[in-house]
Design a protein around this motif. Sequence first.
Motif, short mmCIF file in Angstrom:
data_model
loop_
_atom_site.label_atom_id
_atom_site.label_comp_id
_atom_site.label_asym_id
_atom_site.label_seq_id
_atom_site.Cartn_x
_atom_site.Cartn_y
_atom_site.Cartn_z
N PRO A 156 0.82 -1.22 0.00
CA PRO A 156 0.00 0.00 0.00
C PRO A 156 0.85 1.26 0.00
CG PRO A 156 -0.80 -1.59 1.62
CD PRO A 156 0.53 -2.10 1.14
N LEU A 157 0.41 2.24 -0.75
CA LEU A 157 1.04 3.54 -0.73
C LEU A 157 0.76 4.23 0.60
CD1 LEU A 157 -0.10 4.50 -4.29
CD2 LEU A 157 2.30 4.68 -3.56
N ALA A 158 1.68 5.06 1.04
CA ALA A 158 1.44 5.88 2.22
C ALA A 158 0.39 6.94 1.88
CB ALA A 158 2.73 6.54 2.68
N GLY A 159 -0.33 7.38 2.89
CA GLY A 159 -1.37 8.38 2.67
C GLY A 159 -0.80 9.75 2.39
N GLY A 160 -1.49 10.49 1.54
CA GLY A 160 -1.16 11.87 1.26
C GLY A 160 -2.01 12.80 2.11
N PRO A 161 -1.90 14.10 1.88
CA PRO A 161 -2.59 15.06 2.75
C PRO A 161 -4.11 14.98 2.70
CG PRO A 161 -1.60 16.16 0.85
CD PRO A 161 -1.06 14.78 0.87
N PHE A 162 -4.68 14.41 1.62
CA PHE A 162 -6.13 14.37 1.48
C PHE A 162 -6.75 13.02 1.85
CE2 PHE A 162 -5.45 18.38 -0.32
CZ PHE A 162 -6.66 19.01 -0.52
N LYS A 163 -5.95 12.11 2.38
CA LYS A 163 -6.49 10.80 2.75
C LYS A 163 -7.61 10.94 3.79
CE LYS A 163 -5.36 6.46 5.09
NZ LYS A 163 -4.32 5.66 5.80
N HIS A 164 -7.38 11.72 4.84
CA HIS A 164 -8.36 11.80 5.92
C HIS A 164 -9.62 12.55 5.49
CE1 HIS A 164 -5.68 9.85 8.67
NE2 HIS A 164 -4.74 10.76 8.48
N PHE A 165 -9.47 13.52 4.60
CA PHE A 165 -10.64 14.21 4.07
C PHE A 165 -11.50 13.26 3.25
CE2 PHE A 165 -12.27 16.74 0.33
CZ PHE A 165 -13.41 17.20 0.97
N LEU A 166 -10.86 12.45 2.39
CA LEU A 166 -11.61 11.47 1.60
C LEU A 166 -12.29 10.45 2.51
CD1 LEU A 166 -12.48 10.15 -1.05
CD2 LEU A 166 -10.27 8.95 -1.09
N ALA A 167 -11.59 10.02 3.57
CA ALA A 167 -12.17 9.05 4.50
C ALA A 167 -13.41 9.63 5.18
CB ALA A 167 -11.13 8.63 5.53
N ALA A 168 -13.35 10.93 5.55
CA ALA A 168 -14.50 11.58 6.20
C ALA A 168 -15.67 11.69 5.22
CB ALA A 168 -14.09 12.95 6.72
N LEU A 169 -15.39 12.02 3.97
CA LEU A 169 -16.44 12.03 2.95
C LEU A 169 -17.07 10.65 2.81
CD1 LEU A 169 -15.13 14.05 -0.15
CD2 LEU A 169 -17.12 14.60 1.26
N ASN A 170 -16.21 9.65 2.79
CA ASN A 170 -16.67 8.28 2.60
C ASN A 170 -17.57 7.82 3.75
OD1 ASN A 170 -15.00 5.08 1.85
ND2 ASN A 170 -16.94 5.93 1.18
#
Length: 303
Positions: A195-209
């Motif tokens: 798996p790739l490491a998370g970038g700065p928008f990982k947590h925002f996408l997770a919250a949207l999801n």
Amino acid sequence: MPVLLGDKLVIAISSRALFDLDDSHQVYEQEGLEAYRQYQIAREDEPLAPGEAFQLVQKLLRINSLLEGESRVEVVLLSRNSADTGLRVFNSIQHYQLGITRAAFAGGRSPFTYVPAFGCHLFLSTHADDVRSTLEAGFAAATILPSGRPRDTGDELRIAFDGDAVLFSDESEQVFQRDGLEAFQAKERAAAREPLAGGPFKHFLAALNRIQTEFGVDDCPIRTALVTARGAPAHERVIRTLREWDIRLDESLFLGGLDKSEFLRAFGADLFFDDQEGHCQRAVGVVPTGHVPHGISNLRKTS
């Protein structure tokens, strides 16, 4: 008991991203702070015109009306204005009946320090230095680029993301820029199950999801897309990374280096996030765009 925002999706937005403050800013640039203050006070009962991110905020806040019980989206205003000059902004918020009740007016200084205090998942601003500082502090942020394009009036919120240096770290992009496409593809093929490491928008996408999971597939008001220059064989690592994160994207476009603009138009993005300025300048001609000044492609601008 203090009020806590809990597991809400929290978006911070600057006053110039939410409203059109170009005329006001011109007064500030040409005549100084006191002239700007008087200009705003004299017009504080005149609603400001919508800015680049206005429709995005409308669609985000509309989600609260679709869910029973506690609201799930919070938008907070972070502004370099003082409360005195910011009164016109709050009056405009009330005029448009936006559900924004919280704000930080930093009185001429950068308001990015309040991003963690509010627990924000994303900060949208027109001030590039504030965006960089927010990213360096470990939070998602983007500089909203001016487009002046008319907005779509549909209710569905559509957000598109670039992959490397936005959703994911820039580790693969570093290989591509240092060693070229062939080395990049060989590395991604060999690391397909890592798996790739998370970038700065990982947590925002997770919250949207998380909000998406509260709706049925056919009535979800949010649609997301990955729009990446990657193509086969570099696609597999991305797919497996998202599976490892247990994050769903509604659409994934692997373009193999093609220009993203027409694909973004076809998707109908309300906002597209990309780390590369060249991609952003082409995209902003067709959809609202946020530049994410993060990763190797932006090092020259921070050195």
